[in-house]
Design a protein around this motif. Structure first.
Motif, PDB file in Angstrom:
ATOM      1  N   TYR A 124       0.817  -1.435   0.093  1.00 45.94           N
ATOM      2  CA  TYR A 124       0.022  -0.120  -0.041  1.00 45.94           C
ATOM      3  C   TYR A 124       0.778   1.366   0.061  1.00 45.94           C
ATOM      4  O   TYR A 124       0.362   2.273  -0.460  1.00 45.94           O
ATOM      5  CB  TYR A 124      -1.038   0.197   1.206  1.00 45.94           C
ATOM      6  CG  TYR A 124      -1.915  -0.989   1.459  1.00 45.94           C
ATOM      7  CD1 TYR A 124      -2.193  -2.024   0.231  1.00 45.94           C
ATOM      8  CD2 TYR A 124      -2.233  -1.503   2.753  1.00 45.94           C
ATOM      9  CE1 TYR A 124      -3.161  -3.023   0.421  1.00 45.94           C
ATOM     10  CE2 TYR A 124      -3.162  -2.527   2.781  1.00 45.94           C
ATOM     11  CZ  TYR A 124      -3.414  -3.390   1.566  1.00 45.94           C
ATOM     12  OH  TYR A 124      -4.215  -4.375   1.796  1.00 45.94           O
ATOM     13  N   GLU A 125       2.130   1.076   0.566  1.00 47.55           N
ATOM     14  CA  GLU A 125       2.969   2.334   0.692  1.00 47.55           C
ATOM     15  C   GLU A 125       3.450   2.732  -0.652  1.00 47.55           C
ATOM     16  O   GLU A 125       3.637   3.803  -1.020  1.00 47.55           O
ATOM     17  CB  GLU A 125       4.256   1.910   1.544  1.00 47.55           C
ATOM     18  CG  GLU A 125       4.995   3.120   1.984  1.00 47.55           C
ATOM     19  CD  GLU A 125       6.385   2.612   2.289  1.00 47.55           C
ATOM     20  OE1 GLU A 125       7.521   2.411   1.707  1.00 47.55           O
ATOM     21  OE2 GLU A 125       6.225   2.358   3.673  1.00 47.55           O
ATOM     22  N   ASP A 126       3.063   2.021  -1.771  1.00 54.91           N
ATOM     23  CA  ASP A 126       3.585   2.188  -3.133  1.00 54.91           C
ATOM     24  C   ASP A 126       2.695   3.521  -3.660  1.00 54.91           C
ATOM     25  O   ASP A 126       3.025   4.034  -4.388  1.00 54.91           O
ATOM     26  CB  ASP A 126       3.430   1.092  -4.216  1.00 54.91           C
ATOM     27  CG  ASP A 126       4.690   0.127  -3.739  1.00 54.91           C
ATOM     28  OD1 ASP A 126       5.743   0.650  -3.656  1.00 54.91           O
ATOM     29  OD2 ASP A 126       4.678  -1.098  -3.841  1.00 54.91           O
ATOM     30  N   PHE A 127       1.615   3.460  -2.889  1.00 57.28           N
ATOM     31  CA  PHE A 127       0.675   4.633  -3.566  1.00 57.28           C
ATOM     32  C   PHE A 127       1.292   6.065  -3.423  1.00 57.28           C
ATOM     33  O   PHE A 127       1.075   7.041  -3.929  1.00 57.28           O
ATOM     34  CB  PHE A 127      -0.580   4.640  -2.899  1.00 57.28           C
ATOM     35  CG  PHE A 127      -1.671   3.603  -3.325  1.00 57.28           C
ATOM     36  CD1 PHE A 127      -1.702   3.095  -4.360  1.00 57.28           C
ATOM     37  CD2 PHE A 127      -2.423   2.798  -2.199  1.00 57.28           C
ATOM     38  CE1 PHE A 127      -2.628   1.903  -4.627  1.00 57.28           C
ATOM     39  CE2 PHE A 127      -3.291   1.852  -2.268  1.00 57.28           C
ATOM     40  CZ  PHE A 127      -3.515   1.527  -3.635  1.00 57.28           C
ATOM     41  N   GLU A 128       2.288   6.061  -2.101  1.00 55.10           N
ATOM     42  CA  GLU A 128       2.829   7.236  -1.754  1.00 55.10           C
ATOM     43  C   GLU A 128       3.915   7.404  -2.460  1.00 55.10           C
ATOM     44  O   GLU A 128       4.619   8.731  -2.377  1.00 55.10           O
ATOM     45  CB  GLU A 128       3.020   7.418  -0.304  1.00 55.10           C
ATOM     46  CG  GLU A 128       1.857   6.905   0.653  1.00 55.10           C
ATOM     47  CD  GLU A 128       2.217   6.645   2.058  1.00 55.10           C
ATOM     48  OE1 GLU A 128       3.666   6.883   2.401  1.00 55.10           O
ATOM     49  OE2 GLU A 128       1.453   6.043   2.868  1.00 55.10           O
ATOM     50  N   HIS A 129       4.437   6.446  -3.315  1.00 55.90           N
ATOM     51  CA  HIS A 129       6.023   6.689  -4.049  1.00 55.90           C
ATOM     52  C   HIS A 129       5.483   6.807  -5.615  1.00 55.90           C
ATOM     53  O   HIS A 129       6.185   7.200  -6.454  1.00 55.90           O
ATOM     54  CB  HIS A 129       6.724   5.745  -3.673  1.00 55.90           C
ATOM     55  CG  HIS A 129       7.108   5.876  -2.289  1.00 55.90           C
ATOM     56  ND1 HIS A 129       7.954   6.644  -1.663  1.00 55.90           N
ATOM     57  CD2 HIS A 129       6.770   4.966  -1.257  1.00 55.90           C
ATOM     58  CE1 HIS A 129       8.120   6.499  -0.431  1.00 55.90           C
ATOM     59  NE2 HIS A 129       7.622   5.355  -0.188  1.00 55.90           N
ATOM     60  N   THR A 130       4.465   6.227  -6.223  1.00 53.39           N
ATOM     61  CA  THR A 130       4.054   6.332  -7.632  1.00 53.39           C
ATOM     62  C   THR A 130       3.761   7.575  -8.467  1.00 53.39           C
ATOM     63  O   THR A 130       3.445   8.583  -7.414  1.00 53.39           O
ATOM     64  CB  THR A 130       3.059   5.205  -7.751  1.00 53.39           C
ATOM     65  OG1 THR A 130       2.863   4.916  -9.076  1.00 53.39           O
ATOM     66  CG2 THR A 130       1.366   5.944  -7.635  1.00 53.39           C
ATOM     67  N   HIS A 131       4.160   7.620  -9.649  1.00 52.68           N
ATOM     68  CA  HIS A 131       3.813   8.699 -10.507  1.00 52.68           C
ATOM     69  C   HIS A 131       2.724   8.557 -11.468  1.00 52.68           C
ATOM     70  O   HIS A 131       2.465   9.507 -12.243  1.00 52.68           O
ATOM     71  CB  HIS A 131       5.213   9.149 -11.153  1.00 52.68           C
ATOM     72  CG  HIS A 131       6.245   9.732 -10.053  1.00 52.68           C
ATOM     73  ND1 HIS A 131       6.396  11.081  -9.601  1.00 52.68           N
ATOM     74  CD2 HIS A 131       7.072   9.122  -9.374  1.00 52.68           C
ATOM     75  CE1 HIS A 131       7.566  11.305  -9.085  1.00 52.68           C
ATOM     76  NE2 HIS A 131       7.792  10.231  -8.651  1.00 52.68           N
ATOM     77  N   CYS A 132       2.300   7.339 -11.507  1.00 50.25           N
ATOM     78  CA  CYS A 132       1.025   7.102 -12.407  1.00 50.25           C
ATOM     79  C   CYS A 132       0.486   5.444 -11.961  1.00 50.25           C
ATOM     80  O   CYS A 132       1.500   4.753 -11.797  1.00 50.25           O
ATOM     81  CB  CYS A 132       1.860   6.675 -13.828  1.00 50.25           C
ATOM     82  SG  CYS A 132       0.566   6.494 -15.109  1.00 50.25           S
TER      83      CYS A 132
END
Length: 736
Positions: free
Chosen positions: A176-184
């Motif tokens: 879920y933390e990937d939402f905070e790092h993604t650009h798309c």
């Protein structure tokens, strides 16, 4: 003044008079929310709240979690084991020993007459992981049937198959933390606000902090599609064509991550060969997938040029004849753009049930514990040695999946069946066929919390099971986070924990005297920890490593992600897999697999002019076995309904909130019409939760790799019905 009132009425939160809060984990979807249950002075459960210290939900819960404490005393719960000789006779209450003895006798009788595999077991994604592990011991090590599967075949099998084909092993690589790092972010067939509201809240929070493009691929204007920057209303079942076309643009324009491909993957030449045919060029693909070539090019460039991009998906991809291929192609997209194993870059399947991951990891449904393979001789030997039995007792390949077990009843190959915490009478496609098959069984055992579950109509024996926090053990959520359910209350009436039921049944089989069955779930967890250590089939570190976990550590951390090894410090596991670029394959490289699209969908035609789509609503879960009993869940969606486009309705003379008969080549159902522009003119949408409803019509063609049914692509027609008779049927259904 507010609407003519001179005084605001203050919001009052009633005091529930909680004496003590007990820790547990939600038992509905796969989000994995940490919950606290409030008990009164009289030791009665009076309320539920989200745990503010848990990273997953940070104090929040959806409507199902907020009302989950009402499950313990909800109507229809089983109180005693029941037996009868024929399914059409009346049940008689019996003791647990009588029920166990009779069932063990019938299993041995059926296997002695027709062979070991003539008795099948179908489990669930709703048990605790220690229960799955114990059931696997019982099924694989004692009963010895090879026809043992879970209802996760209906929801997550394509994700499992796709991960294995691409990466060499199951296990979502992101978090879920990937939402905070993604650009798309690209969401395929996933409607988070209704399917997984707390995961959607995590996404929404990330978007508010840092805006990035949200692209939603879905034939329906879902709630998530309404919030998207770009909505791609794809032709049902053609996701592979869209992704191939995106890959065509990315590679033709040189936007791929060449260094990542060279260092970490194999098979890129085959992808290039597929795309060189020109079959998936946007100008051609647009006529198949229904998305304009300009949109395809725009989305492909957005995704490939983003510093980090991620894909999520749910049943819109999985429940298709191309489900496994769709997952593989999503993985292809992320591998070719270098978006695996880094913050914000991942292929993240959003799992369906609370512990579908636990059954994938430890239940032995498709293999042996800890992602071990029945086909691997060393794996069979390793588990046989640990359990203390002859490895020749194990089959050398997986048996029938759930979707193949029911046709095998029709052909006479399966004579007995044990159903654990699942309800195929409502959840399987083409349910009239399922109903007819069940009549042929010589012995059917139903193990469920609720005596009135539809499957019990055809059972010979009923085991009343404990619910949720009447038990103790672990779940694994979508992001590989293991969390704990603490026992809060004793079991209702004479119901029993599933763990206890499996242990007692094991005693009635020869190998049950040889295999050690720990008396507590924590004892089973210690065995799982031991089996999680070591190397995989190719000599690489096993990703599914929980050896450093304990119940106390899990509760203190409010959940720990695996891998989490004995030598790891602190209370935090690895948030991502494959960060070193090494995969669970013989070469340690990920597989790039060309996906050729074969269009075998059932499509609308003159006789059946509408696409039929199905999905979830936020108030309900699966077949309403539980949420149908919770008043404040059921009152928002108490009856089957169908979303229909107003223009299509006008052509047929159908009005809002009237009843219609929906028919396919397999069956029919009566539903109430809700007119909305969320669906196109040639499509209808029905929630799948209701008995004798949408799955009377669904097609159920199977994915060749995962054996998962195509619930979401078939054709139907709409007919007018007698409104008074339809209202009578509706009233009967509402009295669940």
């Amino acid at each position: 003044m507010l609407f003519g009132r001179k005084k605001r009425k203050p919001i009052v939160i009633p005091d529930k008079k909680v004496k003590e809060w007990k820790y547990t984990t939600c038992n509905y979807c796969s989000t994995g929310c940490a919950i606290e249950i409030g008990l009164s002075e009289e030791n009665r459960i009076v309320t539920t709240r989200g745990h503010a210290g848990a990273d997953v939900n940070r104090g929040k819960l959806c409507i199902k979690g907020l009302l989950e404490h009402e499950l313990f005393e909800s109507p229809g719960r089983g109180t005693k084991p029941l037996l009868r000789d024929k399914y059409f006779e009346e049940f008689k209450p019996v003791s647990w020993d009588q029920a166990f003895d009779k069932t063990a006798e019938k299993i041995k009788e059926i296997q002695g007459k027709y062979g070991r595999d003539s008795f099948a077991i179908v489990s669930t994604g709703q048990l605790l992981t220690e229960e799955f592990y114990t059931l696997g011991k019982l099924a694989r090590g004692c009963i010895g049937t090879n026809n043992y599967d879970g209802n996760t075949t209906l929801c997550m099998a394509s994700a499992v198959s796709g991960y294995k084909r691409s990466f060499g092993a199951d296990g979502p690589p992101g978090c879920y933390e990937d939402f905070e790092h993604t650009h798309c972010l690209m969401a395929f067939g996933s409607n988070l606000p209704e399917q997984h509201p707390i995961i959607y809240w995590r996404l929404k929070e990330a978007l508010e902090k840092r805006k990035f493009p949200l692209i939603v691929v879905d034939p329906r204007v879902t709630m998530l599609a309404q919030f998207a920057d770009i909505h791609l209303p794809i032709t049902p079942g053609t996701d592979c064509v869209l992704i191939n076309s995106m890959l065509h643009v990315i590679i033709n324009e040189g936007l791929q991550d060449k260094d990542y491909i060279a260092a970490n993957t194999q098979g890129f030449d085959e992808i290039e060969k597929l795309l060189a045919t020109g079959e998936y060029a946007p100008e051609k693909a647009q006529h198949v997938c229904g998305i304009s070539e300009d949109k395809i090019r725009t989305v492909a460039r957005l995704y490939a040029k983003a510093p980090a991009a991620m894909s999520i998906w749910t049943m819109g991809i999985n429940q298709s004849t191309h489900g496994s291929d769709g997952v593989v192609n999503i993985n292809n997209l992320n591998l070719i753009t270098g978006n695996i194993g880094k913050p914000g870059g991942t292929s993240l399947s959003i799992t369906g049930q609370c512990n579908a991951m636990g059954t994938r990891e430890w239940s032995s449904c498709s293999g042996l514990p800890g992602y071990r393979l029945l086909e691997n001789e060393n794996h069979r030997q390793e588990i046989a040695d640990y359990w203390g039995i002859d490895p020749e007792f194990f089959p050398k390949a997986r048996g029938l999946a759930q979707t193949d077990i029911f046709p095998a009843i029709e052909t006479g190959e399966i004579k007995g069946l044990w159903i654990v915490a699942t309800n195929p009478m409502t959840s399987m496609p083409d349910t009239p066929r399922i109903r007819k098959a069940l009549e042929k069984l010589e012995w059917l055992v139903v193990q469920d919390v609720y005596e009135d579950v539809e499957m019990n109509q055809y059972s010979h024996c009923y085991f009343p099971a404990s619910v949720w926090a009447e038990k103790e053990g672990c779940h694994t959520n979508t992001e590989r986070r293991v969390n704990l359910i603490r026992n809060v209350l004793p079991s209702y009436a004479d119901s029993k924990p599933d763990f206890w039921i499996f242990n007692q049944m094991a005693k009635r089989f020869e190998n049950g005297q040889k295999i050690t069955f720990p008396e507590t779930p924590e004892g089973a967890f210690e065995e799982m920890k031991h089996l999680s250590k070591g190397d995989n089939a190719y000599g690489n570190d096993r990703t599914l490593n929980i050896s450093g976990m304990t119940y106390d550590k899990i509760e203190a951390a409010r959940g720990i992600q695996w891998p989490y090894r004995e030598e790891d410090d602190g209370l935090k596991g690895d948030p991502r897999l494959y960060t070193d670029g090494k995969f669970q394959t013989p070469t340690q490289r990920a597989n790039l697999i060309p996906i050729y699209f074969y269009d075998n969908n059932e499509k609308p035609d003159e006789q059946y002019p509408f696409w039929l789509n199905s999905g979830r609503v936020v108030e309900h879960f699966h077949t309403r076995t539980r949420t149908g009993k919770i008043g404040n869940c059921n009152k928002f969606s108490p009856t089957p309904y169908m979303e229909m486009n107003p223009d299509a309705a006008a052509e047929l003379g159908i009005e809002h909130q009237t009843y219609v008969r929906l028919a396919s080549r397999r069956g029919d159902s009566v539903v109430m019409v809700q007119l909305t522009h969320r669906v196109p003119r040639n499509m209808v949408f029905i929630p799948f939760h209701f008995h004798d409803c949408v799955n009377r019509l669904t097609l159920g063609l199977l994915d060749p790799y995962s054996r998962q049914p195509a619930f979401k692509q078939c054709a139907c027609r709409i007919e007018k019905v007698d409104q008074e008779e339809a209202a009578r049927l509706n009233k009967e259904r509402r009295a669940f």
